[in-house]
Structure formats: C-alpha cells, structure tokens
Design an enzyme around this catalytic site. Structure first.
Site, PDB file in Angstrom:
ATOM      1  N   GLY A  38       0.779  -1.235   0.000  1.00 23.18           N
ATOM      2  CA  GLY A  38       0.000   0.000   0.000  1.00 23.18           C
ATOM      3  C   GLY A  38       0.808   1.282   0.000  1.00 23.18           C
ATOM      4  CG  ASP A  94      -1.491   1.580   3.226  1.00 22.79           C
ATOM      5  OD1 ASP A  94      -1.248   1.279   4.418  1.00 22.79           O
ATOM      6  OD2 ASP A  94      -2.023   0.783   2.438  1.00 22.79           O
ATOM      7  CG  ASP A  97      -8.294  -0.009  10.066  1.00 24.43           C
ATOM      8  OD1 ASP A  97      -9.084   0.685  10.717  1.00 24.43           O
ATOM      9  OD2 ASP A  97      -8.672  -1.027   9.467  1.00 24.43           O
ATOM     10  CE  LYS A 125     -10.136   2.664   7.090  1.00 25.86           C
ATOM     11  NZ  LYS A 125     -10.648   1.309   6.919  1.00 25.86           N
ATOM     12  CG  PHE A 146     -12.327  -0.957   2.588  1.00 29.83           C
ATOM     13  CD1 PHE A 146     -11.611  -1.642   3.569  1.00 29.83           C
ATOM     14  CD2 PHE A 146     -11.905  -1.064   1.264  1.00 29.83           C
ATOM     15  CE1 PHE A 146     -10.514  -2.413   3.243  1.00 29.83           C
ATOM     16  CE2 PHE A 146     -10.802  -1.828   0.929  1.00 29.83           C
ATOM     17  CZ  PHE A 146     -10.113  -2.511   1.918  1.00 29.83           C
ATOM     18  CB  VAL A 147     -10.236   4.670   1.570  1.00 25.64           C
ATOM     19  CG1 VAL A 147     -11.277   5.577   2.199  1.00 25.64           C
ATOM     20  CG2 VAL A 147      -9.125   4.351   2.569  1.00 25.64           C
ATOM     21  CG  ASP A 153      -5.406  -3.904  -2.001  1.00 23.57           C
ATOM     22  OD1 ASP A 153      -5.068  -3.454  -0.890  1.00 23.57           O
ATOM     23  OD2 ASP A 153      -5.660  -5.109  -2.195  1.00 23.57           O
ATOM     24  NE  ARG A 159      -1.983  -3.288  -4.333  1.00 20.45           N
ATOM     25  CZ  ARG A 159      -2.126  -3.500  -3.038  1.00 20.45           C
ATOM     26  NH1 ARG A 159      -2.148  -2.495  -2.216  1.00 20.45           N
ATOM     27  NH2 ARG A 159      -2.243  -4.727  -2.569  1.00 20.45           N
TER      28      ARG A 159
END
Ligand code: XMP
Length: 169
Positions: A38, A94, A97, A125, A146-147, A153, A159
C-alpha cells in the site's frame, strides 16, 4: 465511487509532509522503510520531495485478506531489509487502522537496533485504533470507511488510482 481525497489534495499534503520531515531530520541520513504494498505511491511521491541523504528499503506486512475488515495475525516478510543497526529509520505506511500493523512493526524494527524510529502514515482512520500508535507524520484523518486508490486496494485492484475513494460495497 465517492472521491474522498483528490489527486491535488494528496500531492499538496505529501509535499507539506516532506517539508516537515526534512526540517526534523536536518540533513541526517535517513532510511525510509516502506510497508508493501500500500505504501507504493505515497513513498514514491514523498521521497521525490526529500532533499536528504536517503536510503529506501521495503518490507511486507499482511494481515488483511480481501474484504476482511478485522485484522488477523500479522505476517512480516523482511528478507530484503538491509542491516538497519544504527540507522535513523522512518517507517512509512499507507493507513493506520486498528494500529496492529504499525505497533508490531515498531517493535520489530526497534529490535533490529535502529538509532531512531519515526512513523509516517498518509491516512489515519478515526475511531478505529485498538492498539494506540503515536505517529510522527499523518497526512489526513479520515472517517471509518473502506478506502481505495493511491496504493490502497481491494483484492489488489484500484491501487493505480491517483485519488482516494470510498469503496461502495
Ligand atoms: P491496521 O489495522 O493493522 O491495518 O492498522 C493497517 C493495514 O490494513 C489495511 N487497511 C486498508 N486497506 N483500505 C485498504 O485498502 C482501507 O480502508 C484499509 N484499512 C486498513 C492496509 O493494508 C493497512 O496497511
């Protein structure tokens, strides 16, 4: 898909983050350790703004499978890391979470004997952290959705998008 962060938003913020990083390290040699897969776009963009003696290294950490939203056991593949003993390391991921990935990677890298360790994430997040992780550099705080895009991805798709969007499910 609803665009959450445009390509311009991202590029502007990444350049700002790079300025802050360059100010903090004041010309010291830094090894950037990116978390695959990511981090690809974020790492590639940020390093091009960094006027520092720089090394780039990569490791892979995976806990998510496809659509899963709860982390499983973390698998760290670090065979390609150079010797990091005594180096100033900036770990780039990336997204923060639950915090599990960065908390475990932090311990892993410290155990390798790094001289210093800082952490940078593009996204964090809101309301999701279960393992508290202090990050030194954070691009954007985003809502709990969810991004995808800009390295992120869903089943290895999306991506390549230059922006970040909320995946419709
Ligand atoms: P933890 O929970 O350990 O998770 O902080 C970090 C990793 O989980 C993945 N992740 C996502 N990937 N869209 C994605 O494409 C998301 O919204 C998302 N949330 C978490 C990601 O691999 C990250 O490094």
């Amino acid at each position: 898909m609803k665009i959450l962060l445009s390509a311009d938003d991202i590029q502007r913020r990444v350049a700002e983050m790079a300025r802050q990083i360059a100010d903090d390290y004041r010309g010291q040699p830094v090894t950037i350790v990116g978390v695959l897969t990511g981090c690809l776009m974020f790492l590639a963009d940020i390093v091009r703004h960094l006027d520092l003696p720089l090394r780039i290294a990569l490791l892979q950490a995976s806990s998510y499978r496809g659509e899963a939203t709860a982390p499983g056991e973390l698998r760290i593949q670090a065979e390609r890391l150079p010797d990091l003993r005594g180096r100033h390391v900036l770990l780039l991921d990336d997204i923060l979470d639950t915090g599990q990935t960065l908390a475990e990677l932090r311990v892993y890298l410290r155990n390798l004997g790094v001289a210093s360790l800082r952490v940078g994430v593009l996204l964090r997040k809101e309301g999701r952290q279960k393992t508290p992780v202090e990050v030194d550099y954070c691009g954007f705080d985003i809502p709990d959705a969810f991004v995808v895009g800009y390295g992120l991805d869903f089943n290895d798709e999306y991506r390549h998008l230059p922006y970040i969007a909320i995946l419709n499910r």
